[in-house]
Scaffold this motif. Structure first.
Motif, short mmCIF file in Angstrom:
data_model
loop_
_atom_site.label_atom_id
_atom_site.label_comp_id
_atom_site.label_asym_id
_atom_site.label_seq_id
_atom_site.Cartn_x
_atom_site.Cartn_y
_atom_site.Cartn_z
N TRP A 1 -98.30 52.88 20.86
CA TRP A 1 -98.97 52.28 22.01
C TRP A 1 -100.45 52.12 21.72
O TRP A 1 -101.02 52.82 20.90
CB TRP A 1 -98.73 53.06 23.30
CG TRP A 1 -99.18 54.50 23.30
CD1 TRP A 1 -98.46 55.58 22.88
CD2 TRP A 1 -100.42 55.03 23.77
NE1 TRP A 1 -99.18 56.73 23.05
CE2 TRP A 1 -100.39 56.42 23.61
CE3 TRP A 1 -101.55 54.44 24.32
CZ2 TRP A 1 -101.45 57.24 23.97
CZ3 TRP A 1 -102.61 55.26 24.68
CH2 TRP A 1 -102.54 56.64 24.50
N LYS A 2 -101.04 51.13 22.36
CA LYS A 2 -102.45 50.80 22.13
C LYS A 2 -103.04 50.32 23.44
O LYS A 2 -102.39 49.56 24.17
CB LYS A 2 -102.56 49.69 21.08
CG LYS A 2 -103.92 49.12 20.87
CD LYS A 2 -104.56 49.79 19.73
CE LYS A 2 -105.92 49.14 19.43
NZ LYS A 2 -106.63 49.89 18.44
N VAL A 3 -104.25 50.76 23.74
CA VAL A 3 -104.97 50.32 24.92
C VAL A 3 -106.36 49.87 24.48
O VAL A 3 -107.02 50.56 23.71
CB VAL A 3 -105.11 51.44 25.98
CG1 VAL A 3 -105.99 51.01 27.13
CG2 VAL A 3 -103.74 51.85 26.49
N ILE A 4 -106.79 48.72 24.97
CA ILE A 4 -108.16 48.26 24.80
C ILE A 4 -108.75 48.14 26.20
O ILE A 4 -108.18 47.45 27.05
CB ILE A 4 -108.22 46.92 24.05
CG1 ILE A 4 -107.58 47.07 22.67
CG2 ILE A 4 -109.66 46.43 23.95
CD1 ILE A 4 -107.44 45.77 21.91
N ALA B 1 -100.88 51.94 33.85
CA ALA B 1 -100.06 52.70 34.79
C ALA B 1 -98.62 52.83 34.28
O ALA B 1 -98.00 53.89 34.41
CB ALA B 1 -100.08 52.04 36.17
N ASP B 2 -98.09 51.77 33.66
CA ASP B 2 -96.74 51.83 33.06
C ASP B 2 -96.70 52.86 31.94
O ASP B 2 -95.75 53.64 31.83
CB ASP B 2 -96.32 50.48 32.51
CG ASP B 2 -96.04 49.45 33.58
OD1 ASP B 2 -95.76 49.83 34.73
OD2 ASP B 2 -96.11 48.24 33.25
N LEU B 3 -97.73 52.85 31.08
CA LEU B 3 -97.79 53.82 29.99
C LEU B 3 -97.82 55.24 30.54
O LEU B 3 -97.13 56.13 30.04
CB LEU B 3 -99.03 53.60 29.13
CG LEU B 3 -98.96 52.52 28.07
CD1 LEU B 3 -100.30 52.38 27.37
CD2 LEU B 3 -97.87 52.80 27.07
N TYR C 1 -96.90 48.61 24.39
CA TYR C 1 -95.95 49.67 24.08
C TYR C 1 -94.93 49.02 23.14
O TYR C 1 -94.09 48.23 23.57
CB TYR C 1 -95.30 50.17 25.38
CG TYR C 1 -94.43 51.38 25.22
CD1 TYR C 1 -94.97 52.62 24.88
CD2 TYR C 1 -93.06 51.31 25.44
CE1 TYR C 1 -94.17 53.74 24.76
CE2 TYR C 1 -92.26 52.43 25.33
CZ TYR C 1 -92.82 53.63 25.00
OH TYR C 1 -92.01 54.75 24.88
N ILE C 2 -95.05 49.32 21.85
CA ILE C 2 -94.34 48.56 20.81
C ILE C 2 -93.32 49.44 20.10
O ILE C 2 -93.67 50.51 19.58
CB ILE C 2 -95.35 48.01 19.78
CG1 ILE C 2 -96.43 47.18 20.49
CG2 ILE C 2 -94.64 47.20 18.71
CD1 ILE C 2 -97.60 46.83 19.61
N PRO C 3 -92.06 49.01 20.04
CA PRO C 3 -91.06 49.79 19.31
C PRO C 3 -91.30 49.73 17.81
O PRO C 3 -91.79 48.73 17.29
CB PRO C 3 -89.73 49.12 19.69
CG PRO C 3 -90.09 47.75 20.11
CD PRO C 3 -91.50 47.80 20.63
#
Length: 87
Positions: free
Chosen positions: A24-27, A55-57, A37-39
């Motif tokens: 997962w990555k957030v900017i 919020a989903d993460l 959110y990457i498989p």
């Protein structure tokens, strides 16, 4: 990284680390947020397919794991990803 399936830990013996199922990555900026959110698999779709809100993460992984300090309005927003042409 999200580690939830020990059945695919191919690198645990050779490298001493488990194989993650997701990345997962957030900017985050002052007024915008984008999150993915990457498989961890070889047949991935476009990055837009994996866009989520912060919020989903937090709901999937727990607030303590994600740890993003941002206003709730930013956490709830779902951004789009505009990649340059040819990418």
């Amino acid at each position: 990284m999200v580690y939830s399936d020990s059945a695919n830990d191919y690198f645990l013996t050779s490298h001493g680390i488990p194989t993650p199922e997701y990345f997962w990555k957030v900017i985050l900026s002052a007024d915008k947020a984008i999150a993915w959110y990457i498989p961890n698999r070889s047949d991935l779709a476009s990055l837009d397919s994996y866009l989520v809100s912060i919020a989903d993460l937090e709901a999937k992984l727990g607030v303590a794991m994600v740890g993003i300090d941002a206003p709730e309005s930013l956490k709830a927003s779902l951004a789009t990803c505009k990649l340059p042409a040819g990418r």
